[in-house]
Design a protein around this motif. Sequence first.
Motif, PDB file in Angstrom:
ATOM      1  N   VAL A 214       2.933 -13.762   3.276  1.00 50.00           N
ATOM      2  CA  VAL A 214       2.833 -12.652   2.332  1.00 50.00           C
ATOM      3  C   VAL A 214       2.489 -11.403   3.138  1.00 50.00           C
ATOM      4  CG1 VAL A 214       0.420 -13.216   1.806  1.00 50.00           C
ATOM      5  CG2 VAL A 214       1.708 -11.740   0.264  1.00 50.00           C
ATOM      6  N   ALA A 215       3.270 -10.348   2.916  1.00 53.02           N
ATOM      7  CA  ALA A 215       3.052  -9.081   3.606  1.00 53.02           C
ATOM      8  C   ALA A 215       2.903  -7.976   2.574  1.00 53.02           C
ATOM      9  CB  ALA A 215       4.223  -8.782   4.550  1.00 53.02           C
ATOM     10  N   VAL A 216       1.993  -7.055   2.834  1.00 53.30           N
ATOM     11  CA  VAL A 216       1.731  -5.946   1.915  1.00 53.30           C
ATOM     12  C   VAL A 216       1.783  -4.647   2.697  1.00 53.30           C
ATOM     13  CG1 VAL A 216       0.088  -4.926   0.299  1.00 53.30           C
ATOM     14  CG2 VAL A 216       0.259  -7.433   0.483  1.00 53.30           C
ATOM     15  N   LYS A 217       2.549  -3.691   2.184  1.00 48.84           N
ATOM     16  CA  LYS A 217       2.603  -2.370   2.803  1.00 48.84           C
ATOM     17  C   LYS A 217       2.363  -1.320   1.725  1.00 48.84           C
ATOM     18  CE  LYS A 217       5.115   0.603   5.952  1.00 48.84           C
ATOM     19  NZ  LYS A 217       6.161   0.670   6.998  1.00 48.84           N
ATOM     20  N   VAL A 218       1.469  -0.390   2.015  1.00 48.07           N
ATOM     21  CA  VAL A 218       1.117   0.668   1.064  1.00 48.07           C
ATOM     22  C   VAL A 218       1.488   2.015   1.665  1.00 48.07           C
ATOM     23  CG1 VAL A 218      -0.759   1.786  -0.193  1.00 48.07           C
ATOM     24  CG2 VAL A 218      -0.737  -0.714   0.062  1.00 48.07           C
ATOM     25  N   TYR A 219       2.225   2.801   0.896  1.00 53.63           N
ATOM     26  CA  TYR A 219       2.594   4.157   1.311  1.00 53.63           C
ATOM     27  C   TYR A 219       1.510   5.106   0.806  1.00 53.63           C
ATOM     28  CZ  TYR A 219       7.022   1.712   1.906  1.00 53.63           C
ATOM     29  OH  TYR A 219       7.979   0.805   2.287  1.00 53.63           O
ATOM     30  N   PRO A 220       0.728   5.701   1.695  1.00 50.08           N
ATOM     31  CA  PRO A 220      -0.495   6.417   1.299  1.00 50.08           C
ATOM     32  C   PRO A 220      -0.288   7.527   0.279  1.00 50.08           C
ATOM     33  CG  PRO A 220      -0.436   6.110   3.681  1.00 50.08           C
ATOM     34  CD  PRO A 220       0.908   5.702   3.162  1.00 50.08           C
ATOM     35  N   ASN A 221       0.812   8.257   0.380  1.00 53.02           N
ATOM     36  CA  ASN A 221       1.008   9.434  -0.475  1.00 53.02           C
ATOM     37  C   ASN A 221       1.860   9.168  -1.709  1.00 53.02           C
ATOM     38  OD1 ASN A 221      -0.478  11.111   1.332  1.00 53.02           O
ATOM     39  ND2 ASN A 221       1.322  11.212   2.663  1.00 53.02           N
ATOM     40  N   ARG A 251      13.881   0.830   1.009  1.00 50.83           N
ATOM     41  CA  ARG A 251      15.207   0.248   1.227  1.00 50.83           C
ATOM     42  C   ARG A 251      15.273  -0.434   2.587  1.00 50.83           C
ATOM     43  NH1 ARG A 251      16.560   5.116  -1.393  1.00 50.83           N
ATOM     44  NH2 ARG A 251      16.973   6.185   0.568  1.00 50.83           N
ATOM     45  N   THR A 252      14.740   0.225   3.605  1.00 53.02           N
ATOM     46  CA  THR A 252      14.751  -0.348   4.946  1.00 53.02           C
ATOM     47  C   THR A 252      13.899  -1.609   5.002  1.00 53.02           C
ATOM     48  OG1 THR A 252      15.067   1.837   5.929  1.00 53.02           O
ATOM     49  CG2 THR A 252      14.236   0.095   7.369  1.00 53.02           C
ATOM     50  N   GLU A 253      12.713  -1.564   4.419  1.00 52.25           N
ATOM     51  CA  GLU A 253      11.799  -2.706   4.454  1.00 52.25           C
ATOM     52  C   GLU A 253      12.398  -3.923   3.753  1.00 52.25           C
ATOM     53  OE1 GLU A 253       8.898  -3.222   5.873  1.00 52.25           O
ATOM     54  OE2 GLU A 253       8.246  -1.224   6.502  1.00 52.25           O
ATOM     55  N   MET A 254      12.995  -3.715   2.584  1.00 50.09           N
ATOM     56  CA  MET A 254      13.517  -4.872   1.859  1.00 50.09           C
ATOM     57  C   MET A 254      14.728  -5.472   2.572  1.00 50.09           C
ATOM     58  SD  MET A 254      15.503  -3.614  -1.636  1.00 50.09           S
ATOM     59  CE  MET A 254      14.018  -2.995  -2.400  1.00 50.09           C
ATOM     60  N   LEU A 255      15.579  -4.646   3.126  1.00 51.16           N
ATOM     61  CA  LEU A 255      16.742  -5.169   3.838  1.00 51.16           C
ATOM     62  C   LEU A 255      16.317  -5.957   5.070  1.00 51.16           C
ATOM     63  CD1 LEU A 255      19.812  -5.345   4.013  1.00 51.16           C
ATOM     64  CD2 LEU A 255      19.792  -3.197   5.300  1.00 51.16           C
TER      65      LEU A 255
END
Length: 270
Positions: A214-221, A251-255
Motif C-alpha cells: 500500500v502506497a500513499v502520496k499526498v499533494y500538499p497544495n 495520471r503519471t502515478e497511476m500509469l
Amino acid sequence: MVLAMVLSLLVAKQASAQGASQQVRLQTTASDRAVLNARLHRPNARGPAPAVVLMHGCGGWQPEVLASLEEYARFLSGNGFVVLNVDSFGTRNRAGGRVCGSLGELSRARDYRTHDAFAALRFLRHQTFVDADNIFLVGQSNGGSVALISALSRTASRFGGEGFRGVVALYPWCGAAGGTRLDLHSPVLVLGGGQDNWVPPDQCRRFSGNGQEVAVKVYPNAAHSYDLRIPIQRYMGNLIGYNPQAASATRTEMLTFFRRHLADGRTAAR
C-alpha cells in the motif's frame, strides 16, 4: 447474472473496431439488481489488453466529473488500456449530488457500489479483447472508498475470490478500509490532497499492507476533487477545486502503478 452475460456477449460483438468508444450496460449483483450505464473505451492495440474500471464520486456523472473521468479514459486507452467508466447513480436516481450530504446514503453507496465494481470486473473478463488477468480499479472520492474496500482480502472472498490486479483510490474516505492495518488482496495506491478538509488523508498515511503493498502520496497544495476542472470553491462547506500539478501527477502515478503491477511481466501498448 444471465443478463450480464448476454449484455457482455452483445458488447463483444458490437465493439469489434479497435479504438472504439461506446455506451454499454451491465447488471450489478447488488440487491436492487440495477442495470448500469457505462462507457467503454478501447485502445488501438492488437490482442487482449489490460483494463481499468473507473468509478465516480458522490456526485455521480455531473458534467465536470464525467469530463474528468473521460479524460482519464482517453489517457489510459491511449496508453494501451481498455477502460470501462461506470455510472452507479444514473439508473438508481441518485445523480446530481443527492448522495453527498447524507452519511447514510454514502454508507449504502459504498456497499452497493462494491457490487458494481465486481460486476464491472466480471463484465470485462468476458470480453475477448480484455486481458482477464490484468484488470485494475480507479475511484474518485466515494468511488475511491469503494476502491479501498475492493482491495481487501475479505471483499475478494465475499465475491468468490475474484479481485483486481491493483486499485487506485483518489481522495477517498480513509475510514472505509476499516482500520490502518490492511489485509490486502490487491496492491493499493492512494492519492490525496493536503488541503482536503472533507476527507483528510491523515488516516491513509498510517496505512500498512499485509499481503500486498500500500502506497500513499499526498499533494500538499491540493484540495478535494483536485482533478476536476472547476475553480477552487466551497461545496457543502468543504474546499474543492482543480490543481493542475496534482492532476497531471496523478495520471503519471497511476500509469506507473498499473505498469508495475501487470501480471506475468506483460506491458500495455505504448
